[in-house]
Design an enzyme around this catalytic site. Sequence first.
Site, PDB file in Angstrom:
ATOM      1  CD  GLN A 199       6.911  -0.619  -8.926  1.00 36.63           C
ATOM      2  OE1 GLN A 199       6.610  -0.635  -7.726  1.00 36.63           O
ATOM      3  NE2 GLN A 199       8.066  -1.054  -9.376  1.00 36.63           N
ATOM      4  NE  ARG A 247       8.283  -3.428   1.372  1.00 42.56           N
ATOM      5  CZ  ARG A 247       8.479  -3.152   0.085  1.00 42.56           C
ATOM      6  NH1 ARG A 247       7.438  -2.977  -0.711  1.00 42.56           N
ATOM      7  NH2 ARG A 247       9.713  -3.040  -0.378  1.00 42.56           N
ATOM      8  CG  ASP A 264      11.543  -3.233   2.746  1.00 42.80           C
ATOM      9  OD1 ASP A 264      10.470  -3.414   3.348  1.00 42.80           O
ATOM     10  OD2 ASP A 264      11.658  -3.372   1.509  1.00 42.80           O
ATOM     11  CB  CYS A 275       7.116   6.504  -4.740  1.00 43.28           C
ATOM     12  SG  CYS A 275       5.299   6.586  -4.700  1.00 43.28           S
ATOM     13  CD  GLU A 310       1.155   4.325   2.947  1.00 40.03           C
ATOM     14  OE1 GLU A 310       1.866   4.968   2.149  1.00 40.03           O
ATOM     15  OE2 GLU A 310      -0.008   3.957   2.690  1.00 40.03           O
ATOM     16  CD  GLU A 367      -2.616   1.154   2.641  1.00 37.21           C
ATOM     17  OE1 GLU A 367      -3.789   1.531   2.584  1.00 37.21           O
ATOM     18  OE2 GLU A 367      -2.097   0.712   3.683  1.00 37.21           O
TER      19      GLU A 367
END
Length: 210
Positions: free
Chosen positions: A84, A141, A139, A79, A105, A67
């Site tokens: 994408q 994620r 990062d 970005c 996010e 997201e």
Amino acid sequence: MSVIDGYPTTALSTATVRARVPIGMDRGRPVRADMISFEGLADSGEHVAVQVPAVAGRIPLVRIHSECLTGDVFGSKRCDCGPQLDEGLDAVAEDGGAVLYLRQEGRGIGLYNKLDAYVLQDTNVDTFSANRMLGRGDDERQYAVAAQMLRALGLERIRLLTNNPEKVRQLREYGIDVVDVVPTRVHSNPDNERYLWAKASLGGHTLAVS
């Protein structure tokens, strides 16, 4: 049960609701897809999938998209996220497969922290350094939930649309058979050139940027 990075690799989730939605693609033609919710995901997040039936004889194409409110909704040029997402939806409409929309996010640091990182980037700090200055990881994620979602959809052998080798590595560790990696296009503009450079040079993304 084996565990990677604190997440069970074989934890089960189920697709709970399939809502038929006409999705507008880049080319302007709506494609009827299923928007799917899940229960039993490792992080209890409200992640969703957009699934288009597979084309006969083709391995389903999957795009895992994190997201980005600023790029996906408001069209931010800082970005490449919005383009994408459009590219992923369009490609999946052609080949069949799914776009997984993960609520991660700002590479996992959250919207408010991402805006704080934007302020730091305006002082000539790259996106990864800005995260660290806020006390967060480069990062954060995780893709355990993506593997769970794919299993719930019956998509355990896929082609993955990405320039991020970390997505490929994690999905394979979680038992998803990624048989091919399809690169995304480079969506550059004057406002995101430094961001793309950081993703390629510091984040290991396979982007052809100078």
